[in-house]
Enzyme design. Structure first.
Site, PDB file in Angstrom:
ATOM      1  N   LEU A  78       4.018  -0.714   7.727  1.00  0.00           N
ATOM      2  CA  LEU A  78       5.074  -1.410   8.435  1.00  0.00           C
ATOM      3  C   LEU A  78       4.515  -2.488   9.362  1.00  0.00           C
ATOM      4  O   LEU A  78       4.974  -2.643  10.476  1.00  0.00           O
ATOM      5  CB  LEU A  78       5.886  -0.394   9.254  1.00  0.00           C
ATOM      6  CG  LEU A  78       6.581   0.683   8.429  1.00  0.00           C
ATOM      7  CD1 LEU A  78       7.210   1.709   9.346  1.00  0.00           C
ATOM      8  CD2 LEU A  78       7.641   0.073   7.543  1.00  0.00           C
ATOM      9  N   CYS A  79       3.527  -3.212   8.911  1.00  0.00           N
ATOM     10  CA  CYS A  79       2.975  -4.275   9.749  1.00  0.00           C
ATOM     11  C   CYS A  79       3.095  -5.611   9.016  1.00  0.00           C
ATOM     12  O   CYS A  79       2.137  -6.341   8.863  1.00  0.00           O
ATOM     13  CB  CYS A  79       1.549  -3.971  10.154  1.00  0.00           C
ATOM     14  SG  CYS A  79       0.526  -3.242   8.880  1.00  0.00           S
ATOM     15  N   GLY A  80       4.302  -5.911   8.572  1.00  0.00           N
ATOM     16  CA  GLY A  80       4.547  -7.139   7.826  1.00  0.00           C
ATOM     17  C   GLY A  80       4.238  -8.388   8.614  1.00  0.00           C
ATOM     18  O   GLY A  80       3.799  -9.398   8.058  1.00  0.00           O
ATOM     19  N   VAL A  82       1.835  -8.827  10.729  1.00  0.00           N
ATOM     20  CA  VAL A  82       0.384  -9.052  10.682  1.00  0.00           C
ATOM     21  C   VAL A  82      -0.004  -9.668   9.342  1.00  0.00           C
ATOM     22  O   VAL A  82      -0.755 -10.649   9.284  1.00  0.00           O
ATOM     23  CB  VAL A  82      -0.371  -7.719  10.913  1.00  0.00           C
ATOM     24  CG1 VAL A  82      -1.854  -7.894  10.700  1.00  0.00           C
ATOM     25  CG2 VAL A  82      -0.084  -7.176  12.287  1.00  0.00           C
ATOM     26  N   HIS A  83       0.529  -9.106   8.261  1.00  0.00           N
ATOM     27  CA  HIS A  83       0.207  -9.630   6.931  1.00  0.00           C
ATOM     28  C   HIS A  83       0.675 -11.083   6.797  1.00  0.00           C
ATOM     29  O   HIS A  83      -0.043 -11.932   6.261  1.00  0.00           O
ATOM     30  CB  HIS A  83       0.865  -8.784   5.844  1.00  0.00           C
ATOM     31  CG  HIS A  83       0.513  -7.327   5.917  1.00  0.00           C
ATOM     32  ND1 HIS A  83      -0.770  -6.875   6.003  1.00  0.00           N
ATOM     33  CD2 HIS A  83       1.302  -6.230   5.928  1.00  0.00           C
ATOM     34  CE1 HIS A  83      -0.772  -5.562   6.058  1.00  0.00           C
ATOM     35  NE2 HIS A  83       0.482  -5.142   6.017  1.00  0.00           N
TER      36      HIS A  83
END
Length: 136
Positions: A78-80, A82-83
């Protein structure tokens, strides 16, 4: 909606107590996982301090040739944001100067960049860190 009856209040108290028990057990599980991860990290700290010292005192020559970009992301999660930020920075760098060598760790950024820049991929890795590292 009227006043709660005695049965409604008892039911609500019972559910709150059950939620409290579940939360308590979840805290215990997470504390155990954290302790295990901390124990696994202790032997690796030596390598981290050594690498930090190497980079602080490096005397490497900067080559004027090709540059290599290393993108580190996760395979899922759930670190969209960051991506997206990693992919956006690499795309911006590619607009300034074409990226020729790109190493990607993690599936998320690989999927975001594969359409535009797959020819620049030197190598890609996934499932890194899935199993515990062994430093013995």
């Amino acid at each position: 909606r009227g006043m709660a009856t005695l049965k409604d209040i008892e039911t609500r108290l019972k559910s709150v107590k059950n939620i409290k028990k579940i939360t308590s057990s979840m805290k215990m599980v997470s504390a155990a996982k954290f302790t295990r991860a901390e124990k696994a990290l202790k032997p690796a700290r030596v390598y981290g301090t050594g690498a930090t010292a190497l980079y602080e005192k490096n005397e490497f020559e900067s080559s004027k040739g090709k540059e290599l970009i290393l993108a580190v992301s996760s395979d899922r999660g759930l670190c969209g944001g960051v991506h997206s930020a990693i992919a956006k920075n690499i795309r911006a760098t590619n607009l300034e100067k074409p990226v020729e060598n790109l190493i990607i760790i993690g599936d998320k950024v690989k999927a975001m960049l594969s359409k535009q820049m797959s020819n620049a991929f030197v190598v890609t890795y996934n499932t890194v860190g899935k199993s515990q590292a062994s430093f013995t």
